[in-house]
Design an enzyme around this catalytic site. Structure first.
Site, PDB file in Angstrom:
ATOM      1  N   HIS A   1       0.806  -1.219   0.000  1.00  0.00           N
ATOM      2  CA  HIS A   1       0.000   0.000   0.000  1.00  0.00           C
ATOM      3  C   HIS A   1       0.838   1.267   0.000  1.00  0.00           C
ATOM      4  CE1 HIS A   1      -3.337  -2.557   2.146  1.00  0.00           C
ATOM      5  NE2 HIS A   1      -3.148  -2.902   0.882  1.00  0.00           N
ATOM      6  N   GLY A   2       2.163   1.143  -0.082  1.00  0.00           N
ATOM      7  CA  GLY A   2       3.004   2.306  -0.228  1.00  0.00           C
ATOM      8  C   GLY A   2       3.608   2.827   1.058  1.00  0.00           C
TER       9      GLY A   2
END
EC number: 3.2.1.15
Length: 370
Positions: free
Chosen positions: A229-230
């Site tokens: 998700h970064g």
């Protein structure tokens, strides 16, 4: 035990000759010794008997923590061979280490295998099986974690609640979860911490590469993140500590992930996100958002309605480049009224996706277009 008597006799003779100092030297001798443990119970019970702990090919019984809490100052912990955990539904953690001036490392071929596939069901922490968190690095102060190879954690890998902790060259490989139902397998979750430095990390997962929920003076450099998700801050708000301050993400890559750069705050909560820098971040294969900053999270999901109780100020976004998928949004900013201030954006070059028309209250110095 043939050597115990001579050691005891030597200590006794030294005590006769030198009185009080002799027991002190005997204690120092014990703390300098190396202990090799091959089972979790003995390691947990005898962890303070020496200053160099080797954990070799340990299988941790179901429902138990490999507990290295409250180690002596200056202890070194080295993992050798394969450390594994047997299956049981519970909250965990599977591993816990705390103390001051601690070094945690491993031999070159060691693996910490969480056997996550036994828990994975596509639900993560949202339901299904109860899944244990993997490693609590809580109260691990003035310490270093170096070179660990962690594989297949049931959910979140490393939870950090410490002061002055360095984490370097750690690999978290949950790539098997891409096809086997891994979810919420965050790499590093950081809360209530100060002076945390993470360099050279490799994270392959199905959750945030890094999630900073609260803390100050946090530095993440040279990271390689994929599948998740970064590089995230938040969600901020609704906790005991709702301040994130002086955070830098620099010289890192995010690939094949939902988001590249993300800041999220909780709707109708209060808190502060301040002095944040994302610099030289390279993106590729991003499915949802290249850059996303939003103030509308409620019960873990965005609502589309922002609030302004958590302020986001002094944000620098520079040299963030790369590509997103064709149906992804390149930049999305959703701020509350007056709660986002003093932002600068430069060197932003994100291609391949859509330009959002739904941004709100974008502060001066920032833009949803390039």
């Amino acid at each position: 035990m043939p050597s115990a008597k001579p050691l005891f006799c030597l200590a006794t003779l030294a005590g006769a000759a030198l009185a009080a100092p002799a027991p002190s030297r005997a204690t120092d001798f014990n703390k300098r010794s190396t202990c090799t443990f091959t089972d979790a119970a003995t390691a947990s019970e005898s962890k303070t008997s020496c200053s160099d702990i080797v954990l070799k090919d340990i299988t941790v019984p179901a429902g138990e923590t490999l507990n290295l809490k409250d180690l002596n100052d200056g202890t070194t912990v080295t993992f050798e061979g394969t450390t594994t955990w047997e299956y049981e539904e519970w909250d965990g953690p599977l591993l816990r280490i705390s103390g001051k001036d601690i070094t945690v490392t491993q031999s070159s071929d060691a693996v910490l295998n969480g056997n996550g596939a036994k828990w994975w069901d596509g639900e993560g922490t949202n339901g299904g099986k109860t899944k244990p968190k993997f490693f609590y690095a809580h109260d691990l102060d003035d310490s270093k974690i170096s070179g660990l190879y962690i594989k297949n954690t049931p959910v979140q890998a490393i939870s950090v609640e410490s002061d002055n902790l360095v984490i370097e060259d750690v690999t978290i490989d949950n790539s098997d979860g891409d096809s086997e139902g891994g979810h919420n397998t965050d790499g590093f979750d950081i809360s209530e911490s100060t002076y945390i430095t993470i360099t050279g990390a490799t994270v392959k997962n199905q959750g945030d590469c890094v999630a900073i929920n609260s803390g100050e003076n946090i530095y993440f450099s040279g990271g390689t993140c994929s599948g998740g998700h970064g590089l995230s801050i938040g969600s901020v708000g609704g906790r005991d500590d709702n301040t994130v301050k002086n955070v830098t993400f620099i010289d890192s890559t995010v690939s094949d992930s939902e988001n590249g750069v993300r800041i999220k705050t909780v709707y109708d909560a209060t808190g502060t996100v301040e002095d944040i820098t994302y610099s030289n971040i390279q993106l590729s294969g991003i499915s949802d958002y290249g850059i996303v900053i939003e103030q509308d999270y409620e019960n873990g999901d965005p609502t589309g309605t922002p609030s302004n109780g958590v302020t986001i100020s002094d944000v620098t976004l520079e040299d963030i480049t790369g590509s997103v998928d064709s149906d992804a949004v390149e930049i999305y900013i959703l701020c509350g009224d007056g709660s986002c201030t003093d932002w600068t954006m430069s060197g932003i070059d994100i291609t391949g996706g859509e330009t959002s028309s739904d941004c709100e209250n974008v502060p001066s110095g920032a833009s949803c277009s390039q």
